[in-house]
Design a protein around this motif. Structure first.
Motif, PDB file in Angstrom:
ATOM      1  N   ARG A   1      -4.485  -5.447   7.791  1.00 31.22           N
ATOM      2  CA  ARG A   1      -3.832  -4.389   7.026  1.00 31.22           C
ATOM      3  C   ARG A   1      -2.891  -5.008   5.995  1.00 31.22           C
ATOM      4  O   ARG A   1      -2.150  -5.949   6.296  1.00 31.22           O
ATOM      5  CB  ARG A   1      -3.034  -3.474   7.961  1.00 31.22           C
ATOM      6  CG  ARG A   1      -3.805  -2.357   8.576  1.00 31.22           C
ATOM      7  CD  ARG A   1      -3.069  -1.633   9.655  1.00 31.22           C
ATOM      8  NE  ARG A   1      -1.641  -1.454   9.481  1.00 31.22           N
ATOM      9  CZ  ARG A   1      -0.800  -1.078  10.440  1.00 31.22           C
ATOM     10  NH1 ARG A   1      -1.260  -0.846  11.672  1.00 31.22           N
ATOM     11  NH2 ARG A   1       0.484  -0.934  10.204  1.00 31.22           N
ATOM     12  N   ASP A   2      -2.910  -4.470   4.783  1.00 36.67           N
ATOM     13  CA  ASP A   2      -2.117  -5.064   3.709  1.00 36.67           C
ATOM     14  C   ASP A   2      -0.624  -5.057   4.015  1.00 36.67           C
ATOM     15  O   ASP A   2       0.092  -6.016   3.701  1.00 36.67           O
ATOM     16  CB  ASP A   2      -2.372  -4.326   2.394  1.00 36.67           C
ATOM     17  CG  ASP A   2      -3.784  -4.546   1.872  1.00 36.67           C
ATOM     18  OD1 ASP A   2      -4.453  -5.483   2.346  1.00 36.67           O
ATOM     19  OD2 ASP A   2      -4.215  -3.771   0.995  1.00 36.67           O
TER      20      ASP A   2
ATOM     21  N   ALA B   1       0.055   5.243   1.513  1.00 36.50           N
ATOM     22  CA  ALA B   1      -1.390   5.240   1.766  1.00 36.50           C
ATOM     23  C   ALA B   1      -1.735   4.328   2.933  1.00 36.50           C
ATOM     24  O   ALA B   1      -2.728   4.555   3.637  1.00 36.50           O
ATOM     25  CB  ALA B   1      -2.153   4.808   0.516  1.00 36.50           C
ATOM     26  N   GLY B   2      -0.932   3.313   3.161  1.00 38.65           N
ATOM     27  CA  GLY B   2      -1.190   2.391   4.252  1.00 38.65           C
ATOM     28  C   GLY B   2      -0.980   2.990   5.618  1.00 38.65           C
ATOM     29  O   GLY B   2      -1.425   2.419   6.620  1.00 38.65           O
TER      30      GLY B   2
ATOM     31  N   VAL C   1      -4.821   0.174   5.050  1.00 37.66           N
ATOM     32  CA  VAL C   1      -5.447  -0.264   3.802  1.00 37.66           C
ATOM     33  C   VAL C   1      -5.626  -1.772   3.823  1.00 37.66           C
ATOM     34  O   VAL C   1      -4.717  -2.504   4.228  1.00 37.66           O
ATOM     35  CB  VAL C   1      -4.589   0.151   2.586  1.00 37.66           C
ATOM     36  CG1 VAL C   1      -5.148  -0.441   1.293  1.00 37.66           C
ATOM     37  CG2 VAL C   1      -4.503   1.669   2.488  1.00 37.66           C
ATOM     38  N   ASP C   2      -6.793  -2.242   3.381  1.00 38.42           N
ATOM     39  CA  ASP C   2      -7.098  -3.678   3.342  1.00 38.42           C
ATOM     40  C   ASP C   2      -7.871  -3.956   2.050  1.00 38.42           C
ATOM     41  O   ASP C   2      -9.079  -4.121   2.052  1.00 38.42           O
ATOM     42  CB  ASP C   2      -7.920  -4.078   4.573  1.00 38.42           C
ATOM     43  CG  ASP C   2      -8.288  -5.556   4.600  1.00 38.42           C
ATOM     44  OD1 ASP C   2      -7.665  -6.340   3.850  1.00 38.42           O
ATOM     45  OD2 ASP C   2      -9.210  -5.923   5.357  1.00 38.42           O
ATOM     46  N   VAL C   3      -7.162  -4.012   0.921  1.00 37.92           N
ATOM     47  CA  VAL C   3      -7.836  -4.098  -0.372  1.00 37.92           C
ATOM     48  C   VAL C   3      -8.530  -5.436  -0.591  1.00 37.92           C
ATOM     49  O   VAL C   3      -9.510  -5.518  -1.329  1.00 37.92           O
ATOM     50  CB  VAL C   3      -6.856  -3.828  -1.535  1.00 37.92           C
ATOM     51  CG1 VAL C   3      -6.329  -2.413  -1.487  1.00 37.92           C
ATOM     52  CG2 VAL C   3      -5.714  -4.839  -1.553  1.00 37.92           C
TER      53      VAL C   3
ATOM     54  N   PRO D   1       0.798  -1.230   0.000  1.00 34.68           N
ATOM     55  CA  PRO D   1       0.000   0.000   0.000  1.00 34.68           C
ATOM     56  C   PRO D   1       0.823   1.268   0.000  1.00 34.68           C
ATOM     57  O   PRO D   1       0.280   2.358  -0.225  1.00 34.68           O
ATOM     58  CB  PRO D   1      -0.815  -0.122   1.295  1.00 34.68           C
ATOM     59  CG  PRO D   1       0.052  -0.941   2.195  1.00 34.68           C
ATOM     60  CD  PRO D   1       0.751  -1.920   1.296  1.00 34.68           C
TER      61      PRO D   1
END
Length: 274
Positions: A155-156, A139-140, A147-149, A136
């Motif tokens: 979390r990524d 942005a993470g 972020v967890d797409v 990420p």
């Protein structure tokens, strides 16, 4: 020689991850082997192949300028010779070979002869075969939640760190994921001012720590420190973590008996091979 790659203490751990979900090659092993005196050298290194594919052995003989080269070397993996003395000469500076190591532990053996100062830089490169979300980037770290797409609740950046750092052990990865959830929620619930939830998170952290202690009794505390450093990695997250710690004042969180630490796991450790 052979090298192998409850209180939470905030520490900073630098971890270099070069793989992405575009399956770019990453360094699995990197070692610089040299002779200071000109005496023969032999060293062994362990590495795991699980989670990787398309392996390449890359060897640079001496400096990029063509100096400090070795005159003779043997490089083998699991006792099978990959490169021998005839492969090393003053005209060949970089050597590459396709290799097929085992999924579990492998032994890289390097023997060399050289004049004083000669060295080899040996790398094993591979592409990750793990199904991971993309990095990420900044942005993470923009929010506590991250972020967890792939919407799996992790979390990524943390999902990638756990998977890529502990590819050799399913049990360790599962135990670290179990530790991740309450620690991440610890910060979120503190920002929400939900003291009851923070207390529940601390109890969950206690159980998760016992599980990791059961699986990794010799170094569980180090893994917890590493994990926390990855999770609590921005000033906003540090302040939220401190808020949650203050909310725990007066609470009691007893440890389970040692004989019950296996039951503290939210998964069955015995069902995982390693």
């Amino acid at each position: 020689m052979k090298k192998t790659s409850m209180m939470l203490v905030l520490m900073v751990v630098a971890v270099c991850l070069t793989a992405t979900t575009t399956l770019a090659a990453q360094i699995v092993v990197e070692e610089r082997i040299g002779s200071e005196t000109g005496s023969p050298i032999k060293e062994e290194f362990s590495f795991y192949g699980q989670g990787f594919e398309d392996f390449i052995l890359k060897v640079q003989n001496g400096d990029e300028s063509g100096t400090n080269q070795v005159s003779s070397a043997i490089i083998s993996i699991n006792g099978v010779k990959i490169l021998g003395p005839s492969d090393f000469n003053q005209k060949v500076q970089v050597l590459e070979r396709v290799i097929s190591p085992n999924d579990l532990e492998n032994t890289l053996t390097i023997s060399l002869r050289s004049n004083p100062g000669g060295f080899l830089n040996v790398q094993i490169l591979a592409e990750t075969s793990l199904n991971l979300p993309p990095d990420p980037g900044s942005a993470g770290d923009a929010t506590i939640e991250g972020v967890d797409v792939n919407d799996n609740g992790i979390r990524d950046d943390i999902e990638r760190w756990i998977a890529l750092t502990y590819q050799d052990s399913d049990k360790t990865r599962q135990a670290l994921i179990q530790n991740y959830y309450p620690l991440q929620n610890f910060m979120i619930h503190a920002r929400e001012g939900d003291r009851d939830a923070v207390y529940n998170d601390m109890s969950s952290m206690q159980r998760a720590g016992e599980c990791l202690d059961y699986i990794r009794p010799d170094d569980a505390y180090l893994l917890i420190e590493e994990l926390q450093a990855q999770i609590v990695n921005t000033s906003d997250r540090v302040y939220a973590y401190q808020d949650s710690s203050r909310m725990l004042g007066g609470g009691s969180f007893p440890s389970a008996p040692l004989s019950e630490w296996k039951q503290s796991c939210t998964f069955d450790p015995d069902a995982l091979a390693n």
